[in-house]
Design an enzyme around this catalytic site. Structure first.
Site, PDB file in Angstrom:
ATOM      1  N   THR A   1     -23.430  69.903 148.584  1.00 53.80           N
ATOM      2  CA  THR A   1     -22.534  68.938 147.976  1.00 53.80           C
ATOM      3  C   THR A   1     -21.337  69.705 147.422  1.00 53.80           C
ATOM      4  OG1 THR A   1     -23.750  69.138 145.901  1.00 53.80           O
ATOM      5  CG2 THR A   1     -24.428  67.378 147.399  1.00 53.80           C
TER       6      THR A   1
ATOM      7  N   ASP B   1     -25.004  73.447 153.844  1.00 53.45           N
ATOM      8  CA  ASP B   1     -24.640  72.025 153.862  1.00 53.45           C
ATOM      9  C   ASP B   1     -24.769  71.486 152.452  1.00 53.45           C
ATOM     10  OD1 ASP B   1     -24.109  69.415 154.539  1.00 53.45           O
ATOM     11  OD2 ASP B   1     -26.055  69.034 155.471  1.00 53.45           O
TER      12      ASP B   1
END
EC number: 2.5.1.16
Length: 283
Positions: free
Chosen positions: A160, A158
């Site tokens: 950026t 998960d």
């Protein structure tokens, strides 16, 4: 960043942007890694941005978190250990912990994201940080992946976008370490951006996955605040979990007793039906 009075303008892409009306700025500060802001928007509620780029909103986060969590967990069918790399807002842990897993290990590089998410975005984690099954580690995900003993049934990246602290999570070396950390039959899923705007990101991941896994693919979901079309999620496994029959998926979902805002067995299967422009991004 705020370019116009009362508007937050995202400039992730060179020639395309989106803007959200800012009714209130609730938090604005720089950590050692990035600038964190929480703004309020009339449609999306509280919105977290990192360096000006929208990461999560109260209103539509369920789509992203459900699809990156429940697709691999229901496809696998017997998940006991989950690893999340990133996910400092707690939304991914929230969804994973809805399942009867033994443990969820969450590795977040920036403790500041966790702290202010608890204070300013508590509905995203919805108590996940207090679950005794959660092992929260404030550490570099790439370094953790090199040294972990592994044994994870599902690994969720998960991250950026591949700039700044998130860049290392898109490298071949990182994916190789992640493959080693999977238990037999395990599944690796990744956030791979919006392929219409960030096609190279998906191609790079799939190229790496193709050398590591028997099944290297991706699936899609549309999240309103991620501009540029559907978002792609990378999929890597040595199992045949992508082809689990609809009937079996339906039974697993029914037996779980869970309800969802986006995910369903039908949506799960349909998410792997890719449009032509996405298929062309496969190496």
């Amino acid at each position: 960043m705020t370019d116009m009075t009362g508007w937050s303008v995202e400039r992730l892409h060179d020639d395309h942007s989106q803007a959200l009306r800012v009714s209130e700025v609730l938090y604005d500060n720089k950590t050692d890694h990035q600038r964190l802001r929480v703004i309020a928007n009339p449609t999306f509620g509280r919105v977290l941005t990192l360096d000006g780029v929208v990461q999560v909103t109260e209103a539509d986060n369920f789509i992203y978190h459900e699809m990156l969590t429940h697709v691999p967990i229901f496809a696998h069918g017997a998940v006991k250990r989950v690893l999340i790399v990133g996910g400092g807002d707690g939304g991914m842990a929230r969804e994973a912990l809805r399942h009867p897993v033994d443990s969820v290990t969450m590795v977040e590089i920036d403790g500041g994201v966790v702290d202010f998410s608890k204070e300013y975005l508590p509905s995203i984690s919805a108590g996940a940080f207090d679950d005794p099954r959660l092992d929260l580690q404030i550490a570099d995900g790439a370094e953790f992946m090199k040294t972990t003993d592994g044994g994870f049934d599902v690994i969720i990246i998960d991250s950026t976008d591949p700039v700044g602290p998130g860049e290392v999570l898109f490298t071949d070396h990182f994916y190789g370490h992640a493959k080693r950390a999977l238990a037999p039959g395990g599944i690796l899923v990744t956030q791979n951006g919006v392929p219409f705007m960030q096609g190279g990101e998906l191609t790079g991941t799939l190229r790496a996955f193709g050398t590591l896994f028997a099944d290297a693919y991706c699936y899609l979901a549309t999240v309103p605040t991620y501009a540029g079309g559907p978002m792609a999620f990378g999929w890597g496994t040595d199992s045949d979990a992508r082809h689990v029959p609809l009937e079996l998926l339906t039974d697993r979902v029914a037996q779980s007793g869970l309800d969802f805002g986006y995910y369903s067995a039908e949506v799960h299967k349909a998410a792997f039906a890719l449009p032509g422009y996405v298929k062309k991004l496969f190496p």
